[in-house]
Structures are given as structure tokens and as C-alpha cells.
Design an enzyme around this catalytic site. Structure first.
Site, PDB file in Angstrom:
ATOM      1  N   LEU A 131       0.870  -1.173   0.000  1.00 59.80           N
ATOM      2  CA  LEU A 131       0.000   0.000   0.000  1.00 59.80           C
ATOM      3  C   LEU A 131       0.905   1.221   0.000  1.00 59.80           C
ATOM      4  O   LEU A 131       2.001   1.198   0.569  1.00 59.80           O
ATOM      5  CB  LEU A 131      -0.882   0.028   1.254  1.00 59.80           C
ATOM      6  CG  LEU A 131      -1.956  -1.053   1.408  1.00 59.80           C
ATOM      7  CD1 LEU A 131      -2.652  -0.902   2.762  1.00 59.80           C
ATOM      8  CD2 LEU A 131      -2.977  -0.989   0.286  1.00 59.80           C
ATOM      9  N   ASP A 132       0.444   2.308  -0.628  1.00 59.40           N
ATOM     10  CA  ASP A 132       1.203   3.561  -0.574  1.00 59.40           C
ATOM     11  C   ASP A 132       1.408   3.982   0.873  1.00 59.40           C
ATOM     12  O   ASP A 132       0.595   3.666   1.756  1.00 59.40           O
ATOM     13  CB  ASP A 132       0.457   4.678  -1.309  1.00 59.40           C
ATOM     14  CG  ASP A 132       0.435   4.481  -2.818  1.00 59.40           C
ATOM     15  OD1 ASP A 132       1.181   3.630  -3.321  1.00 59.40           O
ATOM     16  OD2 ASP A 132      -0.356   5.184  -3.486  1.00 59.40           O
ATOM     17  N   ARG A 133       2.453   4.739   1.095  1.00 57.34           N
ATOM     18  CA  ARG A 133       2.784   5.206   2.441  1.00 57.34           C
ATOM     19  C   ARG A 133       1.610   5.910   3.124  1.00 57.34           C
ATOM     20  O   ARG A 133       1.341   5.696   4.308  1.00 57.34           O
ATOM     21  CB  ARG A 133       3.990   6.156   2.365  1.00 57.34           C
ATOM     22  CG  ARG A 133       4.427   6.715   3.694  1.00 57.34           C
ATOM     23  CD  ARG A 133       5.722   7.492   3.560  1.00 57.34           C
ATOM     24  NE  ARG A 133       6.192   7.942   4.854  1.00 57.34           N
ATOM     25  CZ  ARG A 133       7.435   8.336   5.090  1.00 57.34           C
ATOM     26  NH1 ARG A 133       8.330   8.327   4.133  1.00 57.34           N
ATOM     27  NH2 ARG A 133       7.793   8.736   6.299  1.00 57.34           N
ATOM     28  N   THR A 176      -1.608   5.645   2.406  1.00 59.37           N
ATOM     29  CA  THR A 176      -2.857   4.887   2.376  1.00 59.37           C
ATOM     30  C   THR A 176      -2.946   3.998   3.605  1.00 59.37           C
ATOM     31  O   THR A 176      -1.971   3.369   3.999  1.00 59.37           O
ATOM     32  CB  THR A 176      -2.922   4.006   1.106  1.00 59.37           C
ATOM     33  OG1 THR A 176      -2.796   4.842  -0.047  1.00 59.37           O
ATOM     34  CG2 THR A 176      -4.232   3.246   1.033  1.00 59.37           C
ATOM     35  N   ARG A 197      -5.463   6.756  -7.381  1.00 59.32           N
ATOM     36  CA  ARG A 197      -5.206   8.196  -7.289  1.00 59.32           C
ATOM     37  C   ARG A 197      -5.195   8.859  -8.663  1.00 59.32           C
ATOM     38  O   ARG A 197      -5.792   9.930  -8.864  1.00 59.32           O
ATOM     39  CB  ARG A 197      -3.877   8.437  -6.557  1.00 59.32           C
ATOM     40  CG  ARG A 197      -3.904   7.949  -5.118  1.00 59.32           C
ATOM     41  CD  ARG A 197      -2.518   7.867  -4.499  1.00 59.32           C
ATOM     42  NE  ARG A 197      -1.879   9.169  -4.411  1.00 59.32           N
ATOM     43  CZ  ARG A 197      -0.627   9.346  -3.953  1.00 59.32           C
ATOM     44  NH1 ARG A 197       0.081   8.304  -3.564  1.00 59.32           N
ATOM     45  NH2 ARG A 197      -0.131  10.551  -3.886  1.00 59.32           N
TER      46      ARG A 197
END
Length: 317
Positions: free
Chosen positions: A146-148, A150, A248
């Protein structure tokens, strides 16, 4: 300054391969085992025959088998390279935010603001914190990322066999993923599948970006409207593919970037929400559905919205 050295590894070791490492490449096994030893040195001791499997010379790409006996030569590990402790907040969050756990997998509600693993400029991420929290666990590996910024459902494998199965799920259609996102402005559609190819690592003002491009990889996301507010829209986003920053960038393509998205969103809108006390990306991995990699049982795991996200929705109602 003279570096101290850890002398606990100055004897030949013979390590029997269990199911935790079955199928792993020899070089990757040694890189993890000998933390702090330069990779060039690890490949050198393999080439010179100092590392052996079942008494025979071996190649770095050799896949380890159950019951293999690996000879590891004496080697010093610099104390300077030992793992940096994870932030106390992250460790305490991981303790209380376990959503599911058994002998094969662990699913956590990842907090926003932390990378899933350490890297350039990041000493310690979620997986390093988990290993620190569970020193007795011989195998803990990220299944996906997961993105930082998120938050939400993140799966960690506790067995290599489970990791292999789950990787197959994610490469195909074996995992249904549902995210909650708050979009800038009022999106009047009920639902829409965005089918736009994504090209990553495009430089824009020195920043690495993802953009829609015919030269990119096929990417599809279903957006379904859940609630309309006076200047925002809550949606469920279901990615059919798993590209970097996919939700996004697709949200921005709709003309309604995710609130708090400093990379793809509108600066003035984000500034407005910051002034209202909101400071993070409103993207949350809310639900995962997949078959258990060992038992085949159908699992549905839900990560509750973090308090700061729910508080913003409560204000908008």
C-alpha cells in the site's frame, strides 16, 4: 570511529531448510540471513564454494528444497548495520490493529504515514516493525503493498507456501479489493469504470509520477458513488488491476482527485481541507475478499475507517 563487530557468527553453521524457506533462492535466503553483509560479498562466498548445499557447490539462483542442509561459512556482521528500531507509535498501532491471524497469514489495518518496508531515506517500515514485534516468527513477508499515505488492509504471509499462493491470487483475479476514497468536488455519476493505461516513473519537476499514457500498462478501476457532500464525494473504488498509484491517478482523470493527495490533487482544495483540520490522503483499503491460501475458506476482511477519516465524514453529513 572504529566499528564494533558482532562475533556471534564466527562459526560454520549448518541450516536445515524448513517450509518457511522452501522455494526461496539461495542468494535471497543468505541476504536475509546475513543482514548487514554486502551483497557483493554474499555472491563471492557462493562463487568460491564457501556456501554449500548438501555438501555440494551451488549456484546463487538455486531454489532451496525442504530438508536441504545449507553450509554457511564464518562471516562477520557489522553492528552498524543492525536494524534500527521502529517508531513506538507504529509498533503500538500494529499490536492493536490486527484484523485476522492464523498460522499462515496475518492481516493488519495499516496506519497512514508509514511505508510498508524500509528503503531509501526510510530506516524502518511496517514489515520491519512486525519482525521487531514478533522476533520469534521465522517468516514474515509482505504479500502486497500500500502507498505510504494509504491506510487499511495489508496481508503478511507467515509461511512461504502461503506467500506463493497469495502472489498467484494477486497476479490473477483471486483477490477482490475495495477502497474508500473521498474525492474533491461533487461527482454526479453513480458509477463508472475508468479504463486508462498508466505509465509510471515519469519525471515532473524532479518528482516521479504516474500518468495516463497509451505507452503505459492496461489499468481499470470501478468507481461507485456512496455519498454526496457539498464539496466532496465519498466513493468505493475497486481496482481490477494493481498499478502504482492507480486509484489516485484514475480519480484525478475523473476531474475529482482524492482529498489530501498532494501529488495529483488540486492544491487549493487540499489547503482548504487542511484549514478544516484534515491533513492526510483520504484513501483507505477497506475490504479484501479472497480464499484462504491453505484451507481454501472464503475470507472477507474489513478494516474500519481510522478515526480521523470518520470524523471528517461526520462533519460533512
Amino acid at each position: 570511529m572504529k566499528l564494533e563487530e558482532n562475533n556471534t557468527q564466527l562459526k560454520v553453521r549448518f541450516i536445515e531448510i524448513t517450509d518457511a524457506n522452501e522455494g526461496q533462492r539461495l542468494d535471497n535466503f543468505l541476504i536475509k540471513l546475513l543482514k548487514g553483509v554486502p551483497k557483493s560479498r554474499i555472491y563471492r562466498i557462493i562463487r568460491k564454494g564457501e556456501v554449500r548445499i548438501n555438501k555440494g557447490r551451488c549456484d546463487a539462483k538455486r531454489k532451496l528444497q525442504l530438508g536441504d542442509m545449507v553450509r554457511v561459512p564464518p562471516i562477520r556482521v557489522s553492528a552498524e548495520k543492525q536494524l534500527i528500531s521502529a517508531p513506538a507509535y507504529l509498533v503500538s498501532s500494529l499490536k492493536r490493529d490486527i484484523l485476522f491471524e492464523d498460522d499462515a497469514i496475518l492481516v493488519i489495518n495499516k496506519p497512514s504515514g508509514f511505508a510498508v518496508h524500509g528503503g531509501t531515506g526510510i530506516s524502518s517500515g511496517v514489515i520491519e516493525a512486525l519482525r521487531e514485534l514478533r522476533p520469534e516468527s521465522h517468516f514474515l513477508e509482505l504479500v502486497h503493498r500500500l502507498d505510504r499515505d494509504t491506510s487499511g488492509c495489508l496481508i503478511i504471509a507467515k509461511k512461504r507456501s502461503a506467500l506463493r499462493s497469495l502472489h498467484e491470487y494477486f497476479r490473477g483475479s483471486g483477490v477482490r479489493k475495495n477502497y474508500l476514497a473521498l474525492l474533491q468536488g461533487r461527482w454526479e455519476r453513480q458509477k463508472l469504470v475508468v479504463d486508462q493505461p498508466l505509465l509510471k516513473n515519469v519525471s515532473h519537476g524532479g518528482e516521479r509520477m504516474v500518468k495516463i499514457s497509451s505507452a503505459g500498462k492496461a489499468s481499470q478501476t470501478l468507481f461507485r458513488r456512496l455519498s454526496l457532500f457539498h464539496d466532496a464525494t465519498l466513493v468505493e473504488a475497486s481496482p481490477y488491476t494493481g498499478r502504482t498509484h492507480q486509484i489516485r491517478v484514475h480519480a484525478a482523470w475523473l476531474g475529482h482527485a482524492i482529498i489530501g493527495d498532494e501529488r495529483y490533487g488540486a492544491k487549493e482544495v487540499n489547503k482548504n481541507f487542511r484549514q478544516r483540520g484534515y491533513k492526510r490522503l483520504f484513501l483507505h483499503a477497506h475490504k479484501l475478499q479472497f480464499a484462504h491460501p491453505v484451507t481454501g475458506e472464503s475470507l472477507q476482511i474489513i478494516a474500519p475507517l481510522p478515526g480521523e477519516l470518520q470524523a471528517l465524514l461526520d462533519k460533512e453529513v
